[in-house]
Motif scaffolding. Structure first.
Motif, PDB file in Angstrom:
ATOM      1  N   ASP A 184      13.665   7.540   1.148  1.00 26.95           N
ATOM      2  CA  ASP A 184      13.179   7.674   0.596  1.00 26.95           C
ATOM      3  C   ASP A 184      11.242   7.545   1.150  1.00 26.95           C
ATOM      4  OD1 ASP A 184      13.254  10.276  -1.368  1.00 26.95           O
ATOM      5  OD2 ASP A 184      14.834   8.875  -1.796  1.00 26.95           O
ATOM      6  N   GLN A 185      11.982   5.857   1.419  1.00 29.67           N
ATOM      7  CA  GLN A 185      10.905   4.614   1.599  1.00 29.67           C
ATOM      8  C   GLN A 185      10.976   5.709   2.933  1.00 29.67           C
ATOM      9  OE1 GLN A 185      13.416   1.385   2.298  1.00 29.67           O
ATOM     10  NE2 GLN A 185      13.355   1.019  -0.340  1.00 29.67           N
ATOM     11  N   ARG A 208       4.130   9.525   4.360  1.00 25.33           N
ATOM     12  CA  ARG A 208       2.813  10.302   3.933  1.00 25.33           C
ATOM     13  C   ARG A 208       1.615   9.814   4.434  1.00 25.33           C
ATOM     14  NH1 ARG A 208       4.914  11.336  -1.596  1.00 25.33           N
ATOM     15  NH2 ARG A 208       2.580  12.603  -1.806  1.00 25.33           N
ATOM     16  N   MET A 209       1.523   8.006   4.286  1.00 27.58           N
ATOM     17  CA  MET A 209       0.503   6.986   4.074  1.00 27.58           C
ATOM     18  C   MET A 209       0.356   7.694   5.831  1.00 27.58           C
ATOM     19  SD  MET A 209      -1.180   5.217   3.676  1.00 27.58           S
ATOM     20  CE  MET A 209      -0.312   4.182   2.195  1.00 27.58           C
ATOM     21  N   ARG A 210       1.177   7.471   6.983  1.00 24.96           N
ATOM     22  CA  ARG A 210       0.584   8.383   8.768  1.00 24.96           C
ATOM     23  C   ARG A 210      -0.574   9.442   8.580  1.00 24.96           C
ATOM     24  NH1 ARG A 210       2.644   3.838   8.376  1.00 24.96           N
ATOM     25  NH2 ARG A 210       0.659   3.285   8.227  1.00 24.96           N
ATOM     26  N   THR A 211      -0.392  10.074   7.131  1.00 21.28           N
ATOM     27  CA  THR A 211      -0.897  11.234   6.843  1.00 21.28           C
ATOM     28  C   THR A 211      -2.066  11.307   6.937  1.00 21.28           C
ATOM     29  OG1 THR A 211      -0.511  12.261   5.275  1.00 21.28           O
ATOM     30  CG2 THR A 211       0.892  13.223   7.098  1.00 21.28           C
ATOM     31  N   LEU A 212      -2.364  10.100   5.378  1.00 17.54           N
ATOM     32  CA  LEU A 212      -3.620   9.548   4.535  1.00 17.54           C
ATOM     33  C   LEU A 212      -4.673   9.246   6.023  1.00 17.54           C
ATOM     34  CD1 LEU A 212      -2.179   9.103   0.966  1.00 17.54           C
ATOM     35  CD2 LEU A 212      -3.201  10.886   1.921  1.00 17.54           C
ATOM     36  N   GLU A 213      -3.773   8.190   6.147  1.00 21.56           N
ATOM     37  CA  GLU A 213      -4.260   7.655   7.432  1.00 21.56           C
ATOM     38  C   GLU A 213      -5.038   8.230   8.902  1.00 21.56           C
ATOM     39  OE1 GLU A 213      -2.062   2.967   7.046  1.00 21.56           O
ATOM     40  OE2 GLU A 213      -1.724   5.096   8.765  1.00 21.56           O
ATOM     41  N   VAL A 273       7.861  18.687   6.137  1.00 23.10           N
ATOM     42  CA  VAL A 273       6.768  18.766   7.125  1.00 23.10           C
ATOM     43  C   VAL A 273       5.652  18.737   5.423  1.00 23.10           C
ATOM     44  CG1 VAL A 273       4.803  20.600   7.027  1.00 23.10           C
ATOM     45  CG2 VAL A 273       7.122  21.019   7.853  1.00 23.10           C
ATOM     46  N   ILE A 274       4.951  17.713   6.228  1.00 20.92           N
ATOM     47  CA  ILE A 274       3.411  17.156   5.482  1.00 20.92           C
ATOM     48  C   ILE A 274       2.259  17.028   5.267  1.00 20.92           C
ATOM     49  CG2 ILE A 274       3.255  14.703   4.327  1.00 20.92           C
ATOM     50  CD1 ILE A 274       5.404  13.524   5.716  1.00 20.92           C
ATOM     51  N   ASP A 275       1.398  17.809   4.452  1.00 21.71           N
ATOM     52  CA  ASP A 275       0.103  17.935   4.923  1.00 21.71           C
ATOM     53  C   ASP A 275      -0.978  17.424   5.404  1.00 21.71           C
ATOM     54  OD1 ASP A 275      -0.849  17.607   2.551  1.00 21.71           O
ATOM     55  OD2 ASP A 275      -1.081  19.489   2.094  1.00 21.71           O
ATOM     56  N   ALA A 276      -1.420  17.610   6.242  1.00 23.68           N
ATOM     57  CA  ALA A 276      -2.554  16.529   5.922  1.00 23.68           C
ATOM     58  C   ALA A 276      -3.659  15.598   5.022  1.00 23.68           C
ATOM     59  CB  ALA A 276      -4.506  16.905   6.652  1.00 23.68           C
ATOM     60  N   ARG A 277      -3.561  15.557   3.872  1.00 24.08           N
ATOM     61  CA  ARG A 277      -3.727  15.121   2.101  1.00 24.08           C
ATOM     62  C   ARG A 277      -2.340  14.391   1.921  1.00 24.08           C
ATOM     63  NH1 ARG A 277      -8.476  15.829   0.350  1.00 24.08           N
ATOM     64  NH2 ARG A 277     -10.160  17.780   1.676  1.00 24.08           N
ATOM     65  N   GLY A 278      -0.777  14.280   3.113  1.00 21.49           N
ATOM     66  CA  GLY A 278      -0.224  13.618   2.395  1.00 21.49           C
ATOM     67  C   GLY A 278       0.895  14.159   1.586  1.00 21.49           C
ATOM     68  N   HIS A 279       0.797  14.961   1.203  1.00 18.04           N
ATOM     69  CA  HIS A 279       1.366  16.730   0.468  1.00 18.04           C
ATOM     70  C   HIS A 279       2.784  16.695   1.090  1.00 18.04           C
ATOM     71  CE1 HIS A 279      -2.174  16.654  -2.139  1.00 18.04           C
ATOM     72  NE2 HIS A 279      -1.779  15.986  -2.525  1.00 18.04           N
ATOM     73  N   GLY A 294       1.145  -0.761   0.037  1.00 19.63           N
ATOM     74  CA  GLY A 294       0.084   0.078  -0.045  1.00 19.63           C
ATOM     75  C   GLY A 294       1.008   1.443   0.042  1.00 19.63           C
ATOM     76  N   TYR A 295       2.173   1.002   0.237  1.00 24.19           N
ATOM     77  CA  TYR A 295       2.765   2.577   0.777  1.00 24.19           C
ATOM     78  C   TYR A 295       3.119   3.292  -0.886  1.00 24.19           C
ATOM     79  CZ  TYR A 295       3.752   1.671   5.757  1.00 24.19           C
ATOM     80  OH  TYR A 295       3.436   1.886   6.954  1.00 24.19           O
ATOM     81  N   ALA A 296       3.494   2.071  -2.243  1.00 22.85           N
ATOM     82  CA  ALA A 296       3.628   2.344  -3.143  1.00 22.85           C
ATOM     83  C   ALA A 296       2.016   3.608  -3.988  1.00 22.85           C
ATOM     84  CB  ALA A 296       4.326   1.578  -3.972  1.00 22.85           C
ATOM     85  N   GLN A 297       1.459   3.054  -3.339  1.00 24.80           N
ATOM     86  CA  GLN A 297      -0.134   3.917  -3.307  1.00 24.80           C
ATOM     87  C   GLN A 297      -0.303   5.466  -3.016  1.00 24.80           C
ATOM     88  OE1 GLN A 297      -2.019   2.893  -6.292  1.00 24.80           O
ATOM     89  NE2 GLN A 297      -0.653   1.094  -6.057  1.00 24.80           N
ATOM     90  N   VAL A 298       0.484   6.050  -1.737  1.00 26.90           N
ATOM     91  CA  VAL A 298       0.931   7.380  -1.887  1.00 26.90           C
ATOM     92  C   VAL A 298       0.502   8.175  -2.642  1.00 26.90           C
ATOM     93  CG1 VAL A 298       2.271   8.720  -0.769  1.00 26.90           C
ATOM     94  CG2 VAL A 298       1.802   6.708   0.241  1.00 26.90           C
ATOM     95  N   ASP A 299       1.011   8.112  -4.272  1.00 26.62           N
ATOM     96  CA  ASP A 299       0.517   8.917  -5.188  1.00 26.62           C
ATOM     97  C   ASP A 299       0.206   8.006  -5.996  1.00 26.62           C
ATOM     98  OD1 ASP A 299       1.924  11.385  -4.170  1.00 26.62           O
ATOM     99  OD2 ASP A 299       4.151  10.241  -4.399  1.00 26.62           O
TER     100      ASP A 299
END
Length: 551
Positions: A453-454, A460-465, A481-487, A179-184
């Motif tokens: 990078d991994q 980033r996945m944690r912010t999406l979750e 810094v990663i925003d609440a939408r994983g960016h 699932g991590y590869a699906q962040v983007d």
């Protein structure tokens, strides 16, 4: 020869064709190569989720060529080994270059560890075979398994269950969960519902349905091919649209933050000169100017607070009181015995709040095997390396948040942010859940490798979750810094000394994943596997095929 699962056979002619030819060893070599190729789906490859979808479709198509649970397990295991040995090769850097383990031993340890990790995709493939194998294609070719709806659901469920087990058994190692590869990628929107394992479930389902559609198209069953492909397109559309859903909402006013990257070389981090340099550097960086929150990396100061030089401690306290800045300092913790001895050392974060003498403390709970604790029977292995923090005590599973201007901040250290369920559990159990996540790491152990990078991709996945921003403070990279939408809104170049200054908006509310964690994916997967095993097409009828296994 071991009999494979029961299959529906159509007449004597079909039964003759049903005994498939032994699988060539090249079948497994191809599966291994496919796994190695899958490493390119993960960071730093941009938008690798689309590549991963194609690779998983190829994996499922390859599994349909297997002749029973043994050959399926070998195929899944070969794929997993190829993926993991190429995806976590940086462990060699940790063991050899920084742990000073002899190169042959480090290579052997990497291979053996990857073989262990490959047991989980092997288990998933075998489980799929046992729960979904049937001979719907036996009338037209010699493939033992034909892509079907219940086969696709079973593949998704078996894959998710295997990845969950890999992330749980023996404290877990969920690095490179699919699932991590699906962040983007196309399925990122499902993270807020099912977490990283739920995203992996959706990925595996879509891949299997693509193969099902292609199989029906080759058989000139055009209408049968259309429906699974339409479902895949609908799932992709849903995944893209779900990224626009606002599961959480802004809470209070934004916080000004400064995240520090000291770039202290790993080889000098724990010697006397390195500690002295770190004290001077971080004192200067911290006290440069005010911010609501200032964060250092993991063990930025590799000392106990009781061992901090008095001038350093006084400087930080005076700066916090005079500027209203809250500080989070990575250091070591310990229990002080009545006779003044230090025991039960911990990897810790200490927080200084302006105008109060109370010192916040967070102790790392999920420790790194061999790096921070020694599994039973493996002290001999750890003694082959030069690791300064080899056997630490654990903090509590759920600890209180650090409060900055009335806003709670959840803290975790390094390895802990690859365990999404634990972060979700902390937010779920809190009376006043945190609106910002902070992770402090020392990735210098991995050198200039893909591990940096991994790790950022997993953050980033944690912010999406969770629907919350995350501040990543690292020693050598990647501070971000990663925003609440994983960016990723801010990022420092690796192996540079610097800081990020940003405004961060805390969020409130719960995503479905915070509420239920991995329960939805696990119960759903078990139910679907049980259904497939009990009611799969062809079970309990007709003849049986011989499992070629490995020749």
């Amino acid at each position: 020869m071991v009999e494979s699962i029961a299959s529906r056979l159509r007449g004597n002619a079909a039964a003759t064709r049903a005994v498939s030819a032994p699988l060539s060893r090249w079948h497994y070599v191809a599966a291994l190569a496919l796994g190695a190729l899958n490493t390119l789906s993960f960071a730093p490859t941009p938008h690798g989720g689309w590549l991963e979808l194609a690779i998983f479709a190829a994996l499922f198509a390859w599994l349909t060529r297997t002749t029973g649970w043994k050959s399926a397990a070998l195929t899944g295991g070969a794929f997993g080994f190829g993926n993991l040995v190429t995806g976590v090769w940086w462990l060699y850097v940790s063991m050899h270059h920084y742990g000073e383990m002899a190169a042959p031993l480090a290579i052997a340890a990497l291979v053996l560890f990857s073989l262990y990790l490959a047991l989980y995709p092997a288990f998933s493939a075998a489980l799929w075979s046992c729960c979904a194998g049937h001979a719907a294609a036996a009338a037209r070719d010699d493939r033992p398994f034909s892509p079907t709806w219940h086969g696709a659901l079973a593949f998704a469920s078996a894959w998710a269950l295997g990845e969950w087990l890999r992330g749980t058994v023996f404290t877990g190692f969920p690095w490179l969960a699919s699932g991590y590869a699906q962040v983007d990628g196309p399925f990122a929107g499902f993270a807020a519902i099912g977490g990283v394992y739920g995203v992996g479930w959706v990925l595996a389902l879509a891949a299997a349905l693509l193969v099902q559609g292609a199989d029906a198209w080759r058989a000139q069953r055009r209408m049968s091919a259309l429906l699974p492909v339409c479902v895949v397109l609908a799932v992709i559309a849903a995944g893209l649209l779900l990224t626009r859903v606002a599961w959480t909402q802004p809470s209070q006013s934004p916080l000004t933050v400064r995240i520090l990257q000291g770039n202290v070389k790993q080889e000098m981090k724990f010697d006397e000169a390195g500690v002295r340099a770190a004290l001077d550097e971080y004192e200067q960086m911290i006290t440069a100017h005010a911010a609501d929150l200032i964060v250092t990396p993991e063990t930025a100061i590799p000392l106990l607070p009781q061992q901090f030089p008095e001038t350093f401690a006084r400087s930080l306290r005076t700066f916090a009181d005079n500027t209203g800045s809250s500080l989070l300092i990575g250091a070591l913790g310990a229990t002080v015995t009545p006779d003044g001895r230090y025991t039960d050392e911990t990897n810790s974060f200490f927080g200084i709040t302006p105008n109060t003498r109370l010192l916040y403390r967070y102790d790392k709970h999920h420790l790194v095997p061999f790096g921070e604790f020694v599994p039973w029977g493996f002290h001999w292995f750890v003694q082959l390396m030069n690791i300064p923090l080899g056997d630490l005590a654990r903090g509590a599973p759920v600890q209180q948040a650090f409060t900055v201007r009335g806003q709670p901040i959840d803290v975790d250290i390094c390895y802990e942010d690859i365990f999404g369920e634990e972060i979700a559990r902390t937010l779920r159990k809190a009376a006043n859940p945190a609106g910002v996540l902070v992770n402090a790491s020392n990735l210098a152990w991995f050198g200039d490798t893909i591990a940096l990078d991994q790790h950022l991709q997993m953050a980033r996945m944690r912010t999406l979750e969770t629907g919350r921003p995350l501040l990543a403070a690292t020693n050598t990279g990647t501070t971000a810094v990663i925003d609440a939408r994983g960016h990723v809104t801010h990022r420092l170049p690796p192996f540079t000394t610097g800081q990020i200054e940003a405004k961060v908006q805390a969020m409130t509310g719960r995503t479905p994943y915070i509420t239920v964690g991995n329960t939805l994916v696990l119960l759903g997967s078990l139910a679907l596997l049980a259904f497939g095993f009990a009611f799969g097409t062809g079970r309990g009828t007709g003849g049986r095929r011989q499992d070629s296994g490995r020749r």
